[in-house]
Design a protein around this motif. Structure first.
Motif, PDB file in Angstrom:
ATOM      1  N   GLU A 131       0.752  -1.092  -0.117  1.00  0.00           N
ATOM      2  CA  GLU A 131       0.102  -0.194  -0.223  1.00  0.00           C
ATOM      3  C   GLU A 131       1.015   1.044   0.256  1.00  0.00           C
ATOM      4  OE1 GLU A 131      -3.037   0.544  -0.377  1.00  0.00           O
ATOM      5  OE2 GLU A 131      -3.215  -2.130  -0.420  1.00  0.00           O
ATOM      6  N   GLU A 132       2.019   0.984   0.787  1.00  0.00           N
ATOM      7  CA  GLU A 132       2.544   2.543   0.848  1.00  0.00           C
ATOM      8  C   GLU A 132       3.455   2.213  -0.380  1.00  0.00           C
ATOM      9  OE1 GLU A 132       5.344   1.522   3.933  1.00  0.00           O
ATOM     10  OE2 GLU A 132       4.313   2.010   5.099  1.00  0.00           O
ATOM     11  N   LYS A 133       3.595   1.447  -1.328  1.00  0.00           N
ATOM     12  CA  LYS A 133       4.177   1.896  -2.766  1.00  0.00           C
ATOM     13  C   LYS A 133       3.332   1.767  -3.816  1.00  0.00           C
ATOM     14  CE  LYS A 133       8.249   0.246  -2.523  1.00  0.00           C
ATOM     15  NZ  LYS A 133       9.860   1.066  -2.618  1.00  0.00           N
ATOM     16  N   ARG A 134       1.714   2.091  -3.660  1.00  0.00           N
ATOM     17  CA  ARG A 134       1.356   2.174  -4.499  1.00  0.00           C
ATOM     18  C   ARG A 134       0.522   3.828  -4.518  1.00  0.00           C
ATOM     19  NH1 ARG A 134      -0.604  -3.019  -3.876  1.00  0.00           N
ATOM     20  NH2 ARG A 134      -0.776  -4.362  -5.521  1.00  0.00           N
ATOM     21  N   GLN A 135       0.597   4.025  -2.805  1.00  0.00           N
ATOM     22  CA  GLN A 135       0.408   5.656  -2.746  1.00  0.00           C
ATOM     23  C   GLN A 135       1.123   6.083  -3.169  1.00  0.00           C
ATOM     24  OE1 GLN A 135      -0.327   5.855   1.314  1.00  0.00           O
ATOM     25  NE2 GLN A 135      -1.922   4.297   1.534  1.00  0.00           N
ATOM     26  N   GLY A 139       1.276   3.038 -10.412  1.00  0.00           N
ATOM     27  CA  GLY A 139       0.584   2.206 -11.575  1.00  0.00           C
ATOM     28  C   GLY A 139       2.100   1.594 -11.537  1.00  0.00           C
ATOM     29  N   PHE A 140       3.177   1.426 -10.260  1.00  0.00           N
ATOM     30  CA  PHE A 140       4.008   0.790 -10.533  1.00  0.00           C
ATOM     31  C   PHE A 140       4.330  -0.744 -10.485  1.00  0.00           C
ATOM     32  CE2 PHE A 140       7.550  -1.391  -7.727  1.00  0.00           C
ATOM     33  CZ  PHE A 140       9.048  -0.241  -7.498  1.00  0.00           C
ATOM     34  N   LYS A 144       6.047  -3.438 -13.961  1.00  0.00           N
ATOM     35  CA  LYS A 144       6.671  -4.632 -13.789  1.00  0.00           C
ATOM     36  C   LYS A 144       6.073  -5.280 -14.306  1.00  0.00           C
ATOM     37  CE  LYS A 144       9.786  -2.646 -11.348  1.00  0.00           C
ATOM     38  NZ  LYS A 144      10.831  -2.022 -11.189  1.00  0.00           N
ATOM     39  N   ILE A 145       4.951  -5.390 -14.228  1.00  0.00           N
ATOM     40  CA  ILE A 145       4.183  -6.880 -15.244  1.00  0.00           C
ATOM     41  C   ILE A 145       4.476  -7.108 -16.498  1.00  0.00           C
ATOM     42  CG2 ILE A 145       3.425  -7.891 -13.015  1.00  0.00           C
ATOM     43  CD1 ILE A 145       0.719  -7.162 -14.249  1.00  0.00           C
ATOM     44  N   GLN A 166      -7.661   1.434 -13.471  1.00  0.00           N
ATOM     45  CA  GLN A 166      -7.606   2.576 -14.130  1.00  0.00           C
ATOM     46  C   GLN A 166      -6.687   2.818 -15.184  1.00  0.00           C
ATOM     47  OE1 GLN A 166      -8.028   4.789 -10.964  1.00  0.00           O
ATOM     48  NE2 GLN A 166     -10.308   5.560 -11.068  1.00  0.00           N
ATOM     49  N   TRP A 167      -4.766   2.076 -14.317  1.00  0.00           N
ATOM     50  CA  TRP A 167      -3.814   2.313 -15.009  1.00  0.00           C
ATOM     51  C   TRP A 167      -4.203   1.638 -16.584  1.00  0.00           C
ATOM     52  CZ3 TRP A 167      -0.653  -0.896 -17.136  1.00  0.00           C
ATOM     53  CH2 TRP A 167       0.920  -1.053 -17.484  1.00  0.00           C
ATOM     54  N   PHE A 168      -5.160  -0.146 -16.211  1.00  0.00           N
ATOM     55  CA  PHE A 168      -4.726  -0.792 -17.413  1.00  0.00           C
ATOM     56  C   PHE A 168      -5.055   0.196 -18.522  1.00  0.00           C
ATOM     57  CE2 PHE A 168      -2.511  -3.913 -14.480  1.00  0.00           C
ATOM     58  CZ  PHE A 168      -1.950  -4.235 -15.840  1.00  0.00           C
ATOM     59  N   ARG A 169      -6.348   0.825 -18.458  1.00  0.00           N
ATOM     60  CA  ARG A 169      -7.356   1.397 -19.189  1.00  0.00           C
ATOM     61  C   ARG A 169      -7.046   2.535 -19.938  1.00  0.00           C
ATOM     62  NH1 ARG A 169     -13.633   0.583 -16.000  1.00  0.00           N
ATOM     63  NH2 ARG A 169     -14.495  -1.180 -16.384  1.00  0.00           N
ATOM     64  N   GLU A 170      -6.467   3.396 -18.581  1.00  0.00           N
ATOM     65  CA  GLU A 170      -5.162   4.519 -19.235  1.00  0.00           C
ATOM     66  C   GLU A 170      -4.438   3.917 -20.954  1.00  0.00           C
ATOM     67  OE1 GLU A 170      -4.457   7.083 -16.499  1.00  0.00           O
ATOM     68  OE2 GLU A 170      -7.109   6.842 -16.083  1.00  0.00           O
ATOM     69  N   THR A 171      -3.898   2.735 -19.958  1.00  0.00           N
ATOM     70  CA  THR A 171      -2.595   2.618 -20.928  1.00  0.00           C
ATOM     71  C   THR A 171      -3.311   1.296 -22.360  1.00  0.00           C
ATOM     72  OG1 THR A 171      -1.055   2.099 -19.062  1.00  0.00           O
ATOM     73  CG2 THR A 171      -0.480   1.534 -20.607  1.00  0.00           C
TER      74      THR A 171
END
Length: 242
Positions: A131-135, A139-140, A144-145, A166-171
């Motif tokens: 959660e800290e990484k995502r905050q 899209g971190f 990566k994947i 949201q990240w996948f839809r925007e990308t």
């Protein structure tokens, strides 16, 4: 009339009833229901911002989500085995999370990947760390994947948050579709699920409970024939994108 999707809580309660389709949703987006012997479909009308894809150029990205022991991994692995690993890649957002967490904490990465008690001992702290990484960067783990993936069909087996979708839809725009795997609490318990405070009530498990706009819903309550028919419907759709 399309039935609503129900979300079951840790004690078998019907926590929420989210209509799979409303009049507005049927106009704005396409929704398919994977039922016995049939699928209901609406033409997709959403407009997306085109952005350059990362890694490869997929023809279809399916984002799978569901509760623990609902059968997400089973479903995605079954699809890959039928479509072939050269056509279909299974991507796990938890993979890079666990790898980096293991590196930073001196743990066995391979053991964090399986369903062992070793992983469960660190699950709560991994959730907090993730959660800290995502905050800091939503899209971190998504970036990566997808690095270096060349197959035309991507199955993301563990989508957990609205920010992931949201990240996948925007990308990747309209190539992205969402798949919700649902299972009754009794079925999940038979597969070894036990409610764990700090895990089953965390965002990693509940972040998409009220999302309500899934393109596909797969019921995995233990009826093998019904599951098979639903998988065939989804495979038929995937092949139209190849």
């Amino acid at each position: 009339m399309v039935s609503p999707v129900r979300s079951y809580g840790e004690e078998g309660r019907d926590c929420s009833v989210v209509p799979l389709l409303s009049v507005a949703e049927s106009i704005l987006r396409g929704v398919r229901i994977l039922g016995v012997g049939r699928s209901v479909s609406f033409r997709h009308r959403e407009a997306w911002r085109p952005m350059a894809p990362l890694g490869g150029a997929p023809r279809l990205v399916l984002l799978f989500s569901g509760k623990r022991k609902s059968g997400k991994d089973f479903v995605t692995e079954a699809l890959q085995s039928r479509l072939g690993a050269d056509v279909c890649a299974v991507l796990r957002l938890s993979g890079p999370l666990k790898e980096q967490y293991a590196q930073e904490h001196g743990l066995n990465f391979q053991r964090l990947l399986d369903a062992s008690t070793y992983k469960e001992a660190f699950r709560k702290d991994m959730i907090r760390w993730g959660e800290e990484k995502r905050q800091a960067d939503p899209g971190f783990f998504c970036r990566k994947i997808v690095e270096g993936i060349s197959q035309p069909v991507w199955l993301v087996s563990d989508t957990r948050r609205v920010s992931d979708i949201q990240w996948f839809r925007e990308t990747y725009g309209p190539m992205t579709q969402t798949v919700r795997v649902v299972a009754l609490e009794q079925s999940r318990q038979q597969r070894g699920w036990v409610f764990t405070p700090g895990v089953d009530d965390a965002e990693s498990e509940c972040g998409l409970d009220n999302f309500g706009g899934f393109d596909w819903v797969i019921e995995n309550h233990g009826d093998e024939q019904r599951l098979e028919e639903q998988l065939e419907n989804l495979i038929e759709f995937i092949r139209t994108r190849l």
